[in-house]
Design an enzyme around this catalytic site. Structure first.
Site, PDB file in Angstrom:
ATOM      1  CB  CYS A   2      -0.927   0.097   1.200  1.00 50.54           C
ATOM      2  SG  CYS A   2      -1.883  -1.383   1.500  1.00 50.54           S
ATOM      3  NE  ARG A  27       4.533   1.807  -0.345  1.00 44.33           N
ATOM      4  CZ  ARG A  27       5.630   1.490   0.305  1.00 44.33           C
ATOM      5  NH1 ARG A  27       6.809   1.726  -0.236  1.00 44.33           N
ATOM      6  NH2 ARG A  27       5.582   0.947   1.495  1.00 44.33           N
ATOM      7  CD1 TRP A  79      -0.689  -6.014  -3.710  1.00 43.96           C
ATOM      8  CD2 TRP A  79      -0.344  -6.684  -1.602  1.00 43.96           C
ATOM      9  NE1 TRP A  79      -0.282  -7.328  -3.746  1.00 43.96           N
ATOM     10  CE2 TRP A  79      -0.062  -7.767  -2.475  1.00 43.96           C
ATOM     11  CE3 TRP A  79      -0.207  -6.886  -0.227  1.00 43.96           C
ATOM     12  CZ2 TRP A  79       0.348  -9.007  -2.020  1.00 43.96           C
ATOM     13  CZ3 TRP A  79       0.214  -8.132   0.223  1.00 43.96           C
ATOM     14  CH2 TRP A  79       0.496  -9.175  -0.673  1.00 43.96           C
ATOM     15  CG  ASN A 103       2.216   0.163   3.989  1.00 41.30           C
ATOM     16  OD1 ASN A 103       1.887  -0.966   3.641  1.00 41.30           O
ATOM     17  ND2 ASN A 103       3.456   0.608   3.879  1.00 41.30           N
ATOM     18  N   GLY A 104       0.465  -1.896   6.149  1.00 40.25           N
ATOM     19  CA  GLY A 104       0.995  -2.874   7.096  1.00 40.25           C
ATOM     20  C   GLY A 104      -0.095  -3.836   7.532  1.00 40.25           C
ATOM     21  CD  GLU A 487      14.707 -13.211 -11.867  1.00 36.07           C
ATOM     22  OE1 GLU A 487      14.373 -13.695 -10.791  1.00 36.07           O
ATOM     23  OE2 GLU A 487      14.275 -12.112 -12.272  1.00 36.07           O
ATOM     24  CE  LYS A 491      10.970 -11.137 -13.341  1.00 37.18           C
ATOM     25  NZ  LYS A 491      11.990 -11.014 -12.345  1.00 37.18           N
ATOM     26  CD  GLU A 494       7.529 -11.482 -11.011  1.00 36.30           C
ATOM     27  OE1 GLU A 494       7.412 -10.576 -10.204  1.00 36.30           O
ATOM     28  OE2 GLU A 494       8.544 -11.600 -11.735  1.00 36.30           O
ATOM     29  CG  HIS A 510      17.196 -37.407  -8.661  1.00 34.59           C
ATOM     30  ND1 HIS A 510      17.662 -38.677  -8.340  1.00 34.59           N
ATOM     31  CD2 HIS A 510      18.281 -36.711  -9.075  1.00 34.59           C
ATOM     32  CE1 HIS A 510      18.971 -38.724  -8.533  1.00 34.59           C
ATOM     33  NE2 HIS A 510      19.377 -37.539  -8.987  1.00 34.59           N
ATOM     34  CE  LYS A 609      10.156  -2.796  -8.986  1.00 33.51           C
ATOM     35  NZ  LYS A 609      10.643  -3.954  -9.754  1.00 33.51           N
TER      36      LYS A 609
HETATM   37  C1  F6R Z   1      10.080 -10.386  -8.948  1.00 35.97           C
HETATM   38  C2  F6R Z   1      10.261  -9.380  -7.923  1.00 35.97           C
HETATM   39  C3  F6R Z   1      10.178  -9.811  -6.510  1.00 35.97           C
HETATM   40  C4  F6R Z   1      11.208  -9.036  -5.666  1.00 35.97           C
HETATM   41  C5  F6R Z   1      11.031  -9.364  -4.174  1.00 35.97           C
HETATM   42  C6  F6R Z   1      12.086  -8.699  -3.328  1.00 35.97           C
HETATM   43  O1  F6R Z   1      10.165  -9.843 -10.225  1.00 35.97           O
HETATM   44  O2  F6R Z   1      10.446  -8.229  -8.200  1.00 35.97           O
HETATM   45  O3  F6R Z   1      10.347 -11.180  -6.355  1.00 35.97           O
HETATM   46  O4  F6R Z   1      12.482  -9.379  -6.092  1.00 35.97           O
HETATM   47  O5  F6R Z   1       9.764  -8.958  -3.765  1.00 35.97           O
HETATM   48  O6  F6R Z   1      12.065  -7.325  -3.500  1.00 35.97           O
HETATM   49  P1  F6R Z   1      13.307  -6.425  -3.125  1.00 35.97           P
HETATM   50  O7  F6R Z   1      14.412  -6.777  -4.050  1.00 35.97           O
HETATM   51  O8  F6R Z   1      12.832  -5.016  -3.306  1.00 35.97           O
HETATM   52  O9  F6R Z   1      13.655  -6.745  -1.696  1.00 35.97           O
END
Ligand code: F6R
Length: 614
Positions: A2, A27, A79, A103-104, A487, A491, A494, A510, A609
């Site tokens: 948020c 956020r 969020w 927020n929280g 990774e 991606k 996501e 396995h 994010k």
């Molecule tokens: C995936 C992504 C998340 C962040 C994770 C940690 O694309 O962006 O998995 O990597 O939430 O976020 P930070 O790096 O800001 O601690």
């Protein structure tokens, strides 16, 4: 997560609040709202509130239809944690004249709700936040100010909060509290602001006060009073921001994510600038006390979440193979609740794009109590809590990353980590000068290799068509390419919502081999390294079972397209930087698959994010 914005000014603040929310959409973006106190010409004040389901634009559209005037207001982009995304659960929440954004997570909200209901309070949302509004309303009747009512309320709350409140009867005042969720006060001339992140306030000020854990503050147009967790009056240093950021600017690109993928050669150039020379890495770039700490390091513990965790996994291979120092990596949400044994002279390294990830921050705080020698943050946001609370910090300099799916933050983390490996290897005398100079050369060549790799975009865009109808996929890699496979899988899931799993290729036999059939695309990352022959055997195991292979292979690795196997030639690069280079085709693949599927690439469903809740 948020995002919060607040303003107390002599001008109308609705537009400032909405622009602030737009900049905080990273956020969370499931609903948005704002409340403004308007002082009428007869001196009476009136509270007005507008809340909309969906993104900030929905709120902006509603405001166009129904403009709100007034100089004091608070706003929120949500969020959801407690209560589905809906208009009734959107903030601000109200209890009488008390208005709150939060927020929280309030962990004891259920018992507080029951107590408040017993006192006659009626709840109109399913959120945990509404208990704050009612509690402050309750205490306001027994205290002499909004600030005292908030302080009394905080004694009853358990959990994490960044919260801002106003009282419609006392319209020129905001009160705020920070515990576990960031808040920054923006200082103006005859007006002041509050937000979860300075980015929200850059159009109105460059002067900021960062609240610390436990701080409570009262903000009026002319004054900011801050109190620490014990209630004592405190000063927080004023910082001048030099951040340049225009969240709306996608340039020639259709999405922020695509722009950020293409920015990687430049971002890595920035990461390297001033930190490597012809004779090696500049150890002092990690801080004045870095050399003394690095000389003593006997063990490294890496902590991170999500994409940053994958960067840490790659670094673990590097620390042990290149710098000869033992290294563990753990997901922050596990580390923070586990009883771990700390080895002597252990350095804790946290990795985070935002520097505000709740689990990573909590892990850092736990680590401080259990005997780590020192802490170092590798981070993209200089003003973040993680940087401020760590002994040493190394900025990745990726620039603002707006797309929710992390791209350039990841590759710049890897470049930063490789320099850190060199610095620690040098200080411990466990890396030869020749190796260090080879790594310098490889890093210097990296932006060029990345630019060359990006020219595969057209080929990958065509390949993406094969994936659009798929439900599942498997990513394979070995050694430090295993985290790159992870990774790539993250991606794809996501932003395209296709189920993707990653395996260390040697692990396939396995169990996961049972999944292989003609419907399952298998993506393989195959640089020309020591494990190439082993990987080729794994690829044959898949081919023999009718699997559908897509191999991103080094030009010199002698992989050729065949029935059921498409090979995409990646430029030949030194092994050390291959994990960084091979990330790019996987980012492009997920981007183009998402584009075909028509998903919201920059703001995929259910995500945000910056994950500032646990
Ligand atoms: C995936 C992504 C998340 C962040 C994770 C940690 O694309 O962006 O998995 O990597 O939430 O976020 P930070 O790096 O800001 O601690």
């Amino acid at each position: 997560m948020c995002g919060i914005v607040g303003a107390v000014a002599q001008r109308d603040v609705a537009e400032i609040l909405v622009e602030g929310l737009r900049r905080l959409e990273y956020r969370g973006y499931d609903s948005a709202g704002l409340a403004i106190v308007e002082t009428r010409s007869d001196g009476a004040s009136q509270l007005k509130r507008l809340r909309e389901l969906g993104k900030v634009q929905a709120l902006a559209d509603a405001l166009n239809v129904q403009p709100l005037t007034g100089g004091t207001g608070i706003a929120h982009t949500r969020w959801a944690t407690h209560g589905e995304p809906s208009q009734r659960n959107a903030h601000p929440h109200v209890s009488g004249d008390i208005v709150v954004v939060h927020n929280g997570i309030i962990e004891n909200h259920e018992s507080l709700r029951a107590q408040l209901q017993a006192k006659g309070y009626h709840f109109s949302s399913d959120t945990d936040t509404e208990v704050i509004a009612h509690l402050v309303h309750y205490h306001r009747q027994h205290t002499d100010s909004l600030l005292s009512a908030l302080q009394a309320t905080l004694k009853e709350l358990r959990g994490a909060y960044g919260t801002v409140l106003m009282d419609a009867r006392d319209p020129e005042r905001l009160v705020v509290a920070r515990s576990g969720s960031p808040l920054v006060i923006g200082l103006g001339v005859g007006e002041n602001f509050i937000a979860s992140d300075q980015l929200a306030l850059l159009p109105v000020t460059r002067r900021f006060l960062y609240l610390e854990e436990g701080d409570v503050a009262e903000v009026t147009r002319r004054e900011v009073r801050i109190f620490d967790a014990q209630g004592g009056s405190v000063e927080r240093a004023e910082l001048q921001s030099d951040v340049t950021h225009d969240a709306g600017d996608k340039g020639e690109y259709r999405h922020h994510m695509l722009k950020e993928i293409h920015e990687q050669p430049k971002a890595i150039t920035d990461t390297l600038e001033g930190r490597i020379t012809d004779s090696g890495v500049v150890v002092e770039a990690f801080g004045n006390s870095a050399r003394g700490i690095f000389e003593k390091v006997e063990h490294i513990q890496l902590i991170a979440c999500g994409t940053s965790y994958h960067a840490g996994m790659v670094a673990r291979y590097w620390f042990e193979a290149l710098a000869g120092v033992s290294c563990d990596i753990e997901i922050a949400s596990e580390f923070r609740y586990r009883k771990s044994v700390v080895r002597p002279n252990s350095l804790l390294i946290t990795l985070s794009q935002s520097g505000e990830t709740a689990d990573t921050l909590a892990a850092l705080r736990v680590a401080k109590d259990i005997g780590f020698m020192s802490s170092l943050a590798v981070c993209n946001v200089a003003s973040s809590s993680l940087v401020r609370e760590s002994d040493l910090a190394f900025m990745t300099r990726a620039g603002a990353e707006i797309g929710v799916a992390s791209t350039k933050a990841f590759t710049t983390q890897l470049a930063a980590l490789l320099m850190l490996v060199m610095a620690i290897g040098r200080c411990r005398n466990t890396m030869t000068v020749e190796t260090e100079l080879e790594l310098v050369q490889a890093l210097r060549a990296l932006p060029g290799h990345l630019a060359e790799t990006l020219s595969l975009a057209g080929e990958i865009e065509m390949l993406a068509e094969d994936f659009a109808e798929k439900q599942h996929s498997l990513f394979l890699g070995r050694g430090e390419q295993y985290p790159i496979a992870m990774e790539g899988a993250l991606k794809l899931k996501e932003i395209s919502y296709i189920h993707a799993e990653a395996y260390a290729a040697g692990e396939l036999k396995h169990g996961p081999l049972a999944l292989i059939d003609a419907e399952m695309p298998i993506i393989v990352v195959a640089p020309n390294n020591d494990l190439l022959e082993k990987l080729k055997s794994n690829v044959e195991e898949v081919r023999a079972r009718g699997g559908l292979l897509y191999v991103f292979a080094d030009q010199e690795a002698d992989f050729n397209s065949a029935a059921n196997m498409k090979v995409i030639q990646v430029p030949h690069v030194p092994a050390a930087i291959a994990p960084i280079v091979y990330t790019l085709p996987l980012q492009l693949l997920s981007y183009y698959v998402a584009l075909i599927k028509g998903t919201d690439v920059d703001q995929p469903r259910n995500l945000a994010k910056s994950v500032t809740v646990e």
